[in-house]
Scaffold this motif. Structure first.
Motif, PDB file in Angstrom:
ATOM      1  N   LYS A 261       4.435  29.922  46.246  1.00 57.49           N
ATOM      2  CA  LYS A 261       5.159  30.414  45.073  1.00 57.49           C
ATOM      3  C   LYS A 261       5.154  29.618  43.857  1.00 57.49           C
ATOM      4  N   LYS A 265       3.653  30.799  40.191  1.00 55.33           N
ATOM      5  CA  LYS A 265       4.569  30.788  39.075  1.00 55.33           C
ATOM      6  C   LYS A 265       3.843  30.131  37.777  1.00 55.33           C
ATOM      7  N   GLU A 275       7.226  38.990  41.637  1.00 56.70           N
ATOM      8  CA  GLU A 275       7.475  39.112  43.274  1.00 56.70           C
ATOM      9  C   GLU A 275       7.410  40.707  43.439  1.00 56.70           C
ATOM     10  N   ASP A 277       7.891  43.171  46.838  1.00 57.92           N
ATOM     11  CA  ASP A 277       8.353  43.504  47.991  1.00 57.92           C
ATOM     12  C   ASP A 277       8.319  44.863  48.390  1.00 57.92           C
ATOM     13  N   VAL A 295       0.622  43.091  42.727  1.00 58.56           N
ATOM     14  CA  VAL A 295       0.935  42.059  42.027  1.00 58.56           C
ATOM     15  C   VAL A 295      -0.238  41.644  41.245  1.00 58.56           C
ATOM     16  N   HIS A 361      11.609  36.472  35.589  1.00 60.66           N
ATOM     17  CA  HIS A 361      11.384  36.862  37.093  1.00 60.66           C
ATOM     18  C   HIS A 361      11.385  38.100  37.212  1.00 60.66           C
ATOM     19  N   LEU A 363      10.976  41.432  39.785  1.00 58.37           N
ATOM     20  CA  LEU A 363      10.889  42.196  41.078  1.00 58.37           C
ATOM     21  C   LEU A 363      10.489  43.482  41.014  1.00 58.37           C
ATOM     22  N   VAL A 376       5.487  40.761  51.091  1.00 62.44           N
ATOM     23  CA  VAL A 376       5.768  40.368  49.920  1.00 62.44           C
ATOM     24  C   VAL A 376       4.623  39.475  49.408  1.00 62.44           C
ATOM     25  N   TRP A 378       3.349  37.415  45.724  1.00 60.68           N
ATOM     26  CA  TRP A 378       3.640  36.771  44.383  1.00 60.68           C
ATOM     27  C   TRP A 378       2.661  36.505  43.251  1.00 60.68           C
TER      28      TRP A 378
END
Length: 395
Positions: A261, A265, A275, A277, A295, A361, A363, A376, A378
């Motif tokens: 992660k 980032k 992120e 999910d 992503v 951030h 999601l 998941v 990232w």
């Protein structure tokens, strides 16, 4: 398990110097050394042009799954350097082995930096002469290239009543798209772990950690993640049948996932950590694939950078996969706002959603409505800065 301040596990020491692979006075050569021979495991890039250090280290570890030390340089990848590159990587191991008075077959070698330039062995030798062993924690800083920060994490758990430390550090910012675990990553632990168990664990846990990050869809020639376990904690050797195996797995997985992660980032030029999910997939492969497809979509990455609520791009990326999707039961949420439910567009305040996309951030949640598996992934957004960095990487 608890997260603690970064330190080396018992029986490990390190050192870092400026050898001259990078300009200025930046640290660019480091090593991680165990007091004793350690069980070792590795996973490696599947790029067809594996760099010389990857080829040599993979062969070294596969011989006996043991290491005494790892030597790492930044500023030169020793990649696409032919037979001379292989010779230089072996020579690195020989020189380190001589300095530590151990067999070169117990030395791992890793490099990162510019592709296509021979490793200057005089620079390497001069740097190695300067390297010392101490409790110094500078190694994470010595392996970075375009990273804006080093990536490091340390946790402690209890095994057989003994405190066990698992420490990891990594680099990675661009050329990040895994088929193993993209980037350089190194994990050290003072737990006693059976070497075959260690390899199986690393190979299994890389799938849902490093293999689920992407920055730019580009797979490096130099990627590897290596693990050393020296047994200095004094626990009974961990195998899959050890009564506290799950506790070690939790700590090991936490380190891998945290590092992955951090890499995502710190994607080159990024302004947002993303992120994705995925829920109710038909199988684990679908869950992981869909998460990474979303992503990794340049359209979605650009959309998030521009704080544009063009949710249709998520539908496009999802539909492009071959995952099983309940075409009448799909749900999509972005930044906590449900946009699609049962494959139908919901009433959405688009101005409010755009404001939410200003967060650092983001999601994205997708429900495939096809099974019981979750995944998941990232990544980050795609910015003008990414283009600027990679338009003049060698300057």
């Amino acid at each position: 398990m608890k997260v603690i301040d970064f330190k080396w596990p018992n029986g490990f020491k390190s050192g870092a110097v400026h050898a001259g692979f990078k300009a200025g006075d930046q640290l660019d050569l480091s090593w991680l050394v165990s007091d004793t021979i350690s069980a070792a495991a590795g996973v490696y890039t599947k790029n067809q042009f594996q760099a010389a250090p990857v080829q040599v280290t993979k062969h070294t570890i596969n011989l006996v799954h043991q290491l005494k030390a790892i030597i790492i340089n930044s500023g030169n990848a020793n990649s696409f350097t032919g037979d001379q590159g292989i010779t230089n990587a072996h020579r690195e191991a020989e020189l380190v082995g001589k300095k530590l008075n151990v067999d070169p077959k117990l030395i791992g070698v890793a490099s990162t930096g510019i592709i296509g330039k021979q490793l200057d062995m005089t620079t390497f030798t001069d740097g190695l002469d300067q390297l010392t062993l101490s409790d110094s924690i500078d190694a994470p800083e010595a392996i970075i290239t375009t990273d804006t920060t080093s990536k490091k994490v340390c946790v402690e758990t209890q095994i057989d009543g003994h405190p066990v430390t698992v420490t990891g550090f990594a680099k990675g910012s661009g050329m990040i798209h895994p088929n193993m675990g993209t980037t350089l990553g190194f994990i050290a632990t003072d737990a006693a772990v059976d070497k075959d168990t260690l390899q199986q664990l690393l190979s299994a846990k890389i799938v849902n950690s490093f293999n689920q990050i992407t920055v730019d869809g580009c797979m490096s020639t130099n990627d590897m993640v290596l693990t050393m376990a020296n047994g200095a904690a004094g626990n009974q050797t961990i195998t899959a049948s050890h009564p506290e195996y799950a506790q070690f797995v939790d700590a090991f997985t936490y380190v891998l996932t945290s590092l992955a992660k951090m890499v995502a980032k710190d994607g080159e030029g990024s302004s947002k950590f993303v992120e994705v999910d995925v829920h109710h997939a038909a199988n684990q492969a679908d869950a992981n694939h869909v998460a990474r497809a979303i992503v990794g979509s340049n359209l979605i990455k650009a959309m998030l950078f521009g704080e544009d609520a063009n949710w249709g791009r998520v539908v496009q990326a999802l539909g492009q996969t071959d995952a099983q999707i309940n075409l009448t039961g799909l749900a999509i949420s972005i930044a906590g706002v449900q946009i699609i439910k049962n494959s139908q567009l919901q009433p959405v305040n688009m101005d409010a959603l755009r404001k939410l996309l200003g967060q650092d951030h983001i999601l994205i949640e997708v429900d495939l409505g096809s099974g019981d598996f979750s995944g998941v992934a990232w990544g980050c957004d795609l910015t003008y800065k990414y283009v600027e960095i990679n338009a003049a990487y060698e300057e």
